[in-house]
Enzyme design. Structure first.
Site, PDB file in Angstrom:
ATOM      1  N   GLY A  96       0.797  -1.216   0.000  1.00 23.03           N
ATOM      2  CA  GLY A  96       0.000   0.000   0.000  1.00 23.03           C
ATOM      3  C   GLY A  96       0.827   1.263   0.000  1.00 23.03           C
ATOM      4  O   GLY A  96       0.388   2.300  -0.521  1.00 23.03           O
ATOM      5  N   TYR A 116      15.520  -0.882 -24.377  1.00 23.65           N
ATOM      6  CA  TYR A 116      16.157  -2.189 -24.254  1.00 23.65           C
ATOM      7  C   TYR A 116      15.263  -3.195 -23.530  1.00 23.65           C
ATOM      8  O   TYR A 116      15.412  -4.399 -23.669  1.00 23.65           O
ATOM      9  CB  TYR A 116      17.502  -2.076 -23.525  1.00 23.65           C
ATOM     10  CG  TYR A 116      17.378  -1.835 -22.038  1.00 23.65           C
ATOM     11  CD1 TYR A 116      17.390  -2.900 -21.141  1.00 23.65           C
ATOM     12  CD2 TYR A 116      17.253  -0.546 -21.526  1.00 23.65           C
ATOM     13  CE1 TYR A 116      17.271  -2.691 -19.779  1.00 23.65           C
ATOM     14  CE2 TYR A 116      17.142  -0.326 -20.171  1.00 23.65           C
ATOM     15  CZ  TYR A 116      17.154  -1.394 -19.300  1.00 23.65           C
ATOM     16  OH  TYR A 116      17.036  -1.165 -17.968  1.00 23.65           O
ATOM     17  N   ASP A 144      -4.753  -3.560  -0.756  1.00 24.01           N
ATOM     18  CA  ASP A 144      -3.705  -4.562  -0.533  1.00 24.01           C
ATOM     19  C   ASP A 144      -4.273  -5.975  -0.558  1.00 24.01           C
ATOM     20  O   ASP A 144      -4.925  -6.399   0.403  1.00 24.01           O
ATOM     21  CB  ASP A 144      -3.034  -4.336   0.825  1.00 24.01           C
ATOM     22  CG  ASP A 144      -1.971  -3.270   0.795  1.00 24.01           C
ATOM     23  OD1 ASP A 144      -1.671  -2.758  -0.292  1.00 24.01           O
ATOM     24  OD2 ASP A 144      -1.433  -2.946   1.876  1.00 24.01           O
ATOM     25  N   PRO A 145      -4.013  -6.736  -1.619  1.00 26.77           N
ATOM     26  CA  PRO A 145      -4.389  -8.152  -1.585  1.00 26.77           C
ATOM     27  C   PRO A 145      -3.758  -8.912  -0.412  1.00 26.77           C
ATOM     28  O   PRO A 145      -4.327  -9.881   0.080  1.00 26.77           O
ATOM     29  CB  PRO A 145      -3.881  -8.677  -2.930  1.00 26.77           C
ATOM     30  CG  PRO A 145      -3.912  -7.475  -3.831  1.00 26.77           C
ATOM     31  CD  PRO A 145      -3.521  -6.325  -2.945  1.00 26.77           C
ATOM     32  N   HIS A 146      -2.565  -8.461   0.043  1.00 25.47           N
ATOM     33  CA  HIS A 146      -1.926  -9.200   1.137  1.00 25.47           C
ATOM     34  C   HIS A 146      -2.506  -8.863   2.510  1.00 25.47           C
ATOM     35  O   HIS A 146      -1.998  -9.355   3.517  1.00 25.47           O
ATOM     36  CB  HIS A 146      -0.402  -9.019   1.128  1.00 25.47           C
ATOM     37  CG  HIS A 146       0.096  -7.619   1.337  1.00 25.47           C
ATOM     38  ND1 HIS A 146       1.193  -7.127   0.688  1.00 25.47           N
ATOM     39  CD2 HIS A 146      -0.328  -6.601   2.119  1.00 25.47           C
ATOM     40  CE1 HIS A 146       1.430  -5.883   1.064  1.00 25.47           C
ATOM     41  NE2 HIS A 146       0.516  -5.554   1.933  1.00 25.47           N
TER      42      HIS A 146
END
Length: 636
Positions: A157, A425, A394-396
C-alpha cells in the site's frame, strides 16, 4: 441481478488451517507444482544432452554441496519455527495478518520457479497478462468501468499511495503546461492561473486527449511537473485525515511536495474524517484561492479500522465545482479494507441496494441476525468508491494473499500517460502493449505475486458469494468479540479489580480495547497497565509461537489523532484533566481476520479461554509489581 450463492465455495477448504487440517491436499498440490516445473525443464528440447551427469552427482564435493544446502535449510526452518508469529491461529488477534489462501501459496510457489519479471511481457508473457487481468478485476469490484480503468500490483500500500500522489501531482500541473505550450495554449485561453490549478480531474484528462489528438502531448508533458518540477507550495495543499498512514508523509517528501503542505483533517469520535471540519477547511481554502492538490480518504484506518465517509468527500467536490468552479483529486487509501467491497456486489458485479444486501446476508447466513454490518454510513462510503479518482488496496491484507501484494486502481487509464516512461532495451518488441515497467513506479517485480492474486480471484470471485463469504467471517467474529468485551465480568486478582473496555463498535473487523484497574483514575496508570498486558501477549517477551494469545497495540495521542482519543478517555471515566495532562491513550488492537471463530459455540469456548488468559496475565502483572515493591523496600 444475480444473488445466488456459489455452493462450491467452502471457506474452510480454502486454507491450510490452524492445525494443518488440509495438509494432505496441500502437500499433494505442492508436489504437483514442483513436479510440473521439473517436467517442464526436462522436456525442453529433449535432444539436448544432460549437462549435469550422474558421475558428477556422485563426486564428493557435489554431495557435500547438497548436504550443506540441506543443513542451511534446516537451520532456516529451525529459526522460522522458533521465532515466527503464528498468524494462522485464532490465538493471534493483532495486526492485519491471518492465514493465507492455499491456492495463492501454491500458485506463488509454482510460478516462482519460472521466475518471471513483470517489468516487461518479454520476460513474463503469462504473468504480465495475469496482472492486467487482476487490475481489471479490482477495478470492476470498485465499480469502475473495466474498459476505462487501469490497475496493477505493487509491493504494498505504501508504493500504491506514492503512485496515487504521483499521478495527482502530474495531473495538477498539466493544465499549466497546456497553457505554457504555444500549440495548445488556446485550449485554456479563457482560464486564469487559479482556474488552471483547480480544474476537475476529468477536465484535465480531456486536455490530455486533446493534446494527443494534436500530436503535442509529449511536448506538453515535458512542461508539467514531470519535466520542470514544481515550485514550493505551487500545487497547494494535500488534505489528509489524522488517521493517515505514515506513507503520506513519506510520499510528500519523496515527490518534492513538502510535508509542510499536508493539512491534517480532524477526526470524529469514531476516528473517521470529521466532514464538518473538512467542509470548513475546503471552503476557507477555496475562498482564499489556495489550490487543493488532493483529498485523501481512508477506508480501513490501520489503527482503528474506521471507514471515512467517502460519499461526503465526493459530494463536497461536486459542491465546490458548482459553487466555486474549482475541484480537486480524490484518492482513497483502502489498503486495509478495500477487498471488503466484494461484500457489496453481486455475481454480476453490480452494487446491491442496502436492503437487498441485508436480505441476502440473512438468507445465506453470511452475516446473521444480531450483527449490524454494514452500518448505513459504511455502506454509503463503500458505494461511493466508484466516483473517486484512484484507490489503494492490498491483496496481502484482506485478500489473504502472501506478501508482497499491494495494488492501485485508477478510474481513467488516460492518467497513466502522465507517468509513463519507455526504456527501449526492455520494451522493444513488446507487441502486446503490456510494458508495465514503463507505466508504474516500480521496475522489476515478481510475476509470482500476480499469479497468486489471480489464482485467488479465480477461486473466490470478488463478489458477495466469493470473497464476501471469507471476509464476512472475520466481521461477524469481530462483532461477537466487541460485544463480549462490553459485557465482560470484572477480573478480581489478589484484591485488585480490572475491567475490559471496548473503544468503539468497529466499522470493519478491528477491535480496540483496554484493561483498566478500578480505583486507578490516572491515564498514566492505565497506559502503563496496558503496556504490561501487551508485553505478555506479544513477541516482546520471547518466543511468540509459545504465547497463548497474541495481540498488537498502539498509542492514540493528541499529536497524531487530535481530540478523538479524549472521547474514549471520558468513556472510561477519566477526568478531562487526565487527558490534558497525558494527551495519549495506550490501547490493545485486534484485527479479527480469522475465519475459524464463526461458529457460535466455538467462539464462546474461545472467549472463555481468552478470559482465563487475561486473568493469568493480570496475575503475572500483579505478582511482578509486588516483587518490585519488596525489592525496593529491601534496598531501602
Amino acid at each position: 441481478m444475480s444473488h445466488s450463492k456459489d455452493s462450491s465455495i467452502n471457506v474452510d477448504a480454502l486454507f491450510l488451517g490452524p492445525r494443518s487440517e488440509n495438509r494432505v491436499f496441500f502437500k499433494e498440490m505442492m508436489a504437483f507444482a514442483v513436479g510440473e516445473h521439473v517436467h517442464w525443464r526436462a522436456n525442453y528440447h529433449p535432444e539436448d544432452p544432460a549437462l549435469v551427469t550422474p558421475q558428477q552427482q556422485y563426486q564428493p564435493d557435489f554431495r557435500h554441496t547438497l548436504y550443506r544446502t540441506e543443513d542451511i535449510l534446516r537451520q532456516l526452518s529451525a529459526r522460522l519455527k522458533a521465532q515466527s508469529v503464528p498468524f494462522f491461529s485464532p490465538r493471534y488477534l493483532g495486526h492485519m495478518n491471518a492465514d493465507t489462501l492455499m491456492v495463492s501459496n501454491l500458485a506463488y510457489t509454482m510460478t516462482a520457479m519460472y521466475n518471471p519479471n513483470n517489468c516487461a511481457a518479454e520476460v513474463s508473457p503469462v504473468t504480465t497478462q495475469l496482472e492486467l487481468e487482476v487490475g481489471q478485476q479490482l477495478a470492476q469490484m470498485f465499480g469502475y468501468s473495466p474498459e476505462k480503468a487501469w490497475g496493477h500490483l505493487t509491493s504494498g500500500g505504501t508504493v500504491a499511495n506514492y503512485e496515487g500522489l504521483w499521478v495527482a501531482r502530474n495531473l495538477k500541473t498539466f493544465p499549466m503546461a497546456i497553457a505554457a505550450h504555444q500549440a495548445t495554449a488556446d485550449l485554456v485561453a479563457d482560464l486564469s492561473e487559479q482556474d488552471l490549478l483547480n480544474m476537475a480531474p476529468d477536465a484535465v484528462l480531456d486536455l490530455i486527449s486533446a493534446s494527443q489528438q494534436r500530436g503535442e502531448f509529449e511536448a506538453v508533458r515535458d512542461l508539467s511537473a514531470r519535466g520542470v518540477g514544481v515550485m514550493p507550495g505551487q500545487l497547494g495543499k494535500l488534505l489528509v485525515p489524522q488517521s493517515k498512514h505514515y506513507s503520506w508523509q513519506k510520499a510528500m517528501d519523496i515527490l518534492g511536495l513538502g510535508q509542510q503542505n499536508i493539512v491534517p483533517l480532524p477526526l470524529d469520535e469514531n476516528y473517521r474524517t470529521d466532514i464538518g471540519a473538512l467542509n470548513q477547511i475546503v471552503d476557507e481554502m477555496m475562498q482564499a484561492g489556495t489550490p487543493i492538490l488532493g483529498v485523501i480518504a481512508v477506508v480501513g484506518t490501520t489503527e482503528e479500522g474506521s471507514v471515512d465517509p467517502v460519499d461526503a468527500v465526493v459530494a463536497l467536490r461536486e459542491r465546490c465545482q458548482q459553487q466555486y468552479g474549482r475541484s480537486f483529486y480524490i484518492h482513497v487509501d483502502a489498503a486495509y479494507a478495500g477487498y471488503a467491497r466484494s461484500l457489496f456486489v453481486g455475481d454480476d458485479h453490480q452494487l446491491l441496494a442496502y436492503d437487498d444486501l441485508i436480505a441476502h446476508y440473512r438468507q445465506q447466513d453470511t452475516i446473521p441476525e444480531g450483527v449490524q454490518w454494514p452500518k448505513p454510513e459504511v455502506y454509503s462510503a463503500f458505494a461511493a468508491l466508484s466516483k473517486v479518482d484512484s484507490i489503494t488496496v492490498d491483496p496481502h491484507k484482506v485478500g489473504y494473499i502472501p506478501y508482497a501484494a499491494g495494488a492501485i486502481v485508477m478510474r481513467d487509464r488516460r492518467i497513466v500517460d502522465l507517468i509513463s516512461y519507455h526504456a527501449a532495451y526492455v520494451f522493444e518488441g513488446d507487441r502486446q502493449g503490456m510494458a508495465l515497467g514503463s507505466s508504474i513506479m516500480e521496475g522489476s517485480k515478481a510475476g509470482a505475486t500476480a499469479a497468486a492474486v489471480w489464482a485467488a480471484h479465480q477461486l473466490c470471485p470478488l463478489s458477495v458469494n466469493g470473497y464476501g463469504e471469507v471476509i464476512a467471517r472475520g466481521i461477524v467474529s469481530a462483532d461477537w468479540l466487541a460485544k463480549a468485551i462490553e459485557s465482560a465480568p470484572v477480573f478480581n486478582v489478589d484484591g485488585r479489580q480490572f475491567q475490559l473496555n471496548l473503544m468503539m463498535q468497529p466499522d470493519f473487523h478491528m477491535v480496540n480495547f483496554t484493561l483498566k484497574e478500578l480505583g486507578d483514575d490516572t491515564l498514566v496508570g492505565h497506559n502503563a497497565l496496558n503496556q504490561k498486558v501487551y508485553h505478555y501477549s506479544s513477541y516482546l517477551s520471547g518466543r511468540p509461537y509459545d504465547k497463548s494469545f497474541l495481540t498488537s497495540s498502539t498509542t492514540l495521542s493528541r499529536h497524531e489523532h487530535g481530540e478523538a482519543p479524549a472521547h474514549f478517555a471520558a468513556q472510561m471515566g477519566f477526568a478531562a484533566s487526565e487527558w490534558e495532562n497525558t494527551q495519549e491513550v495506550y490501547i490493545l488492537r485486534a484485527a479479527v481476520m480469522t475465519h475459524f471463530l464463526r461458529d457460535r459455540a466455538r467462539f464462546e469456548a474461545y472467549w472463555q479461554e481468552l478470559l482465563a488468559i487475561f486473568e493469568r496475565i493480570l496475575q503475572q502483572i500483579v505478582e511482578d509489581e509486588a516483587r518490585l515493591v519488596r525489592r525496593n523496600a529491601g534496598q531501602n
